[in-house]
Design a protein around this motif. Structure first.
Motif, PDB file in Angstrom:
ATOM      1  N   UNK A  97       1.003  -1.190   0.023  1.00 29.84           N
ATOM      2  CA  UNK A  97      -0.102   0.000  -0.087  1.00 29.84           C
ATOM      3  C   UNK A  97       0.966   1.133  -0.030  1.00 29.84           C
ATOM      4  N   UNK A  98       0.213   2.405   0.095  1.00 31.54           N
ATOM      5  CA  UNK A  98       1.026   3.618  -0.297  1.00 31.54           C
ATOM      6  C   UNK A  98       2.121   3.664   1.000  1.00 31.54           C
ATOM      7  N   UNK A  99       1.582   3.537   2.379  1.00 33.62           N
ATOM      8  CA  UNK A  99       2.749   3.780   3.074  1.00 33.62           C
ATOM      9  C   UNK A  99       3.884   2.574   3.210  1.00 33.62           C
ATOM     10  N   UNK A 100       3.306   1.477   2.769  1.00 36.25           N
ATOM     11  CA  UNK A 100       4.369   0.415   2.825  1.00 36.25           C
ATOM     12  C   UNK A 100       5.413   0.739   1.877  1.00 36.25           C
ATOM     13  N   UNK A 101       5.087   1.398   0.620  1.00 33.14           N
ATOM     14  CA  UNK A 101       6.030   1.783  -0.334  1.00 33.14           C
ATOM     15  C   UNK A 101       6.735   2.918   0.146  1.00 33.14           C
ATOM     16  N   UNK A 102       6.473   3.871   0.821  1.00 31.11           N
ATOM     17  CA  UNK A 102       7.251   4.679   1.552  1.00 31.11           C
ATOM     18  C   UNK A 102       8.443   4.076   2.294  1.00 31.11           C
ATOM     19  N   UNK A 103       7.851   3.178   3.064  1.00 35.21           N
ATOM     20  CA  UNK A 103       8.936   2.440   3.802  1.00 35.21           C
ATOM     21  C   UNK A 103       9.906   1.656   3.178  1.00 35.21           C
ATOM     22  N   UNK A 104       9.510   1.024   2.223  1.00 38.54           N
ATOM     23  CA  UNK A 104      10.272  -0.084   1.464  1.00 38.54           C
ATOM     24  C   UNK A 104      11.247   0.871   0.591  1.00 38.54           C
ATOM     25  N   UNK A 105      10.711   1.771   0.147  1.00 39.60           N
ATOM     26  CA  UNK A 105      11.695   2.821  -0.761  1.00 39.60           C
ATOM     27  C   UNK A 105      12.577   3.759  -0.116  1.00 39.60           C
ATOM     28  N   UNK A 106      12.126   3.998   1.141  1.00 38.82           N
ATOM     29  CA  UNK A 106      13.065   4.854   1.986  1.00 38.82           C
ATOM     30  C   UNK A 106      14.323   3.938   2.184  1.00 38.82           C
ATOM     31  N   UNK A 107      13.939   2.749   2.615  1.00 39.55           N
ATOM     32  CA  UNK A 107      15.020   1.952   3.209  1.00 39.55           C
ATOM     33  C   UNK A 107      15.875   1.510   1.823  1.00 39.55           C
ATOM     34  N   UNK A 108      15.523   1.235   0.774  1.00 42.93           N
ATOM     35  CA  UNK A 108      16.400   1.023  -0.381  1.00 42.93           C
ATOM     36  C   UNK A 108      17.296   1.923  -0.750  1.00 42.93           C
ATOM     37  N   UNK A 109      16.703   3.174  -0.931  1.00 42.35           N
ATOM     38  CA  UNK A 109      17.544   4.532  -1.287  1.00 42.35           C
ATOM     39  C   UNK A 109      18.355   4.611  -0.039  1.00 42.35           C
ATOM     40  N   UNK A 110      18.102   4.623   1.008  1.00 39.93           N
ATOM     41  CA  UNK A 110      19.132   4.814   2.074  1.00 39.93           C
ATOM     42  C   UNK A 110      20.314   3.966   2.044  1.00 39.93           C
ATOM     43  N   UNK A 111      19.933   2.585   1.573  1.00 40.76           N
ATOM     44  CA  UNK A 111      21.095   1.714   1.284  1.00 40.76           C
ATOM     45  C   UNK A 111      21.905   1.941   0.192  1.00 40.76           C
ATOM     46  N   UNK A 112      21.483   2.999  -0.648  1.00 42.33           N
ATOM     47  CA  UNK A 112      22.133   3.339  -1.771  1.00 42.33           C
ATOM     48  C   UNK A 112      22.854   4.840  -1.755  1.00 42.33           C
ATOM     49  N   UNK A 113      22.856   5.398  -0.360  1.00 45.13           N
ATOM     50  CA  UNK A 113      23.237   6.589  -0.081  1.00 45.13           C
ATOM     51  C   UNK A 113      22.421   7.685   0.289  1.00 45.13           C
ATOM     52  N   UNK A 114      21.187   7.509   0.191  1.00 49.73           N
ATOM     53  CA  UNK A 114      20.168   8.411   0.644  1.00 49.73           C
ATOM     54  C   UNK A 114      19.699   9.161  -0.419  1.00 49.73           C
ATOM     55  N   UNK A 115      20.226   9.111  -1.652  1.00 43.71           N
ATOM     56  CA  UNK A 115      19.603   9.926  -2.736  1.00 43.71           C
ATOM     57  C   UNK A 115      20.076   8.948  -4.079  1.00 43.71           C
TER      58      UNK A 115
END
Length: 208
Positions: A97-115
């Motif tokens: 759902x929308x909130x789960x997408x935010x949580x998932x992609x925030x974590x993925x992007x954080x693992x790639x340096x935050x941006x």
């Protein structure tokens, strides 16, 4: 000419109606024809999925347009399993759902340096009396890339949560900023060239 637009997405329907507004076309949607069946989309990129859909809906109508799209991060190889790609909503095999997408992609992007630098890639396919035509322009898609960060402003239109963490490279504004218009943030000549190429592809495919 009667054309089936193989989608239930109203914005996609309007997009194709506008692109073909200079021709004498009558458009139908899946809803208009009460088509509820869906193809199994197993393509490796948006163009392959668009072709699969066009062939499938070609069994219902003589002339069909289909479109598919994916989200890609330039920091990852195209075939990296972490690429959102065609599975933006289902990156782990489960629909988020929308909130789960935010949580998932925030974590993925954080693992790639935050941006990361991201872009949407569109694939198009036309079924015209048994013939298939397809089009995808990765080079153009990358010219319209934008930044995504691991932070969300928690203000998004339902269904479009990733806009709250997507930033225009030109203006530095979030997509959710009311003053920001994504497609207008790019050079007009690039946008117009892409539109011109799409119109040429559709005209060629339908023999206008």
């Amino acid at each position: 000419m009667k054309i089936l637009i193989g989608t239930t997405n109203e914005s996609k329907v309007n997009r194709f109606k506008e692109l073909l507004s200079g021709h004498n076309c009558e458009f139908f949607t899946l809803k208009d024809l009460n088509i509820t069946e869906e193809p199994e989309e197993k393509g490796q990129d948006p163009k392959e999925n668009a072709i699969i859909k066009a062939k499938f809906y070609g069994s219902f109508f003589d002339k069909v347009i289909c479109n598919d799209s994916g989200l890609y991060f330039e920091e990852l190889p195209f075939n990296d399993p972490r690429q959102p790609g065609l599975n933006v909503r289902t990156p782990c095999g489960k629909r988020l759902d929308d909130n789960e997408m935010i949580e998932y992609y925030s974590g993925l992007i954080r693992s790639l340096g935050g941006k990361v630098s991201a872009y949407y890639l569109d694939g198009f396919a036309v079924f015209n009396n048994g013939e298939i035509f397809s089009y995808m322009d990765e080079v153009h898609a990358k010219t319209m890339s934008f930044f995504m960060t691991d932070k969300s402003n928690n203000d998004w239109t339902p269904g479009w949560p990733l806009d709250s963490m997507s930033i225009s490279k030109k203006t530095g504004k979030l997509f959710t900023d009311k003053e920001n218009k994504y497609y207008e943030d790019n050079e007009n000549i690039i946008v117009e060239k892409y539109r011109e190429d799409l119109e040429k592809f559709l005209s060629r495919s339908f023999g206008f």
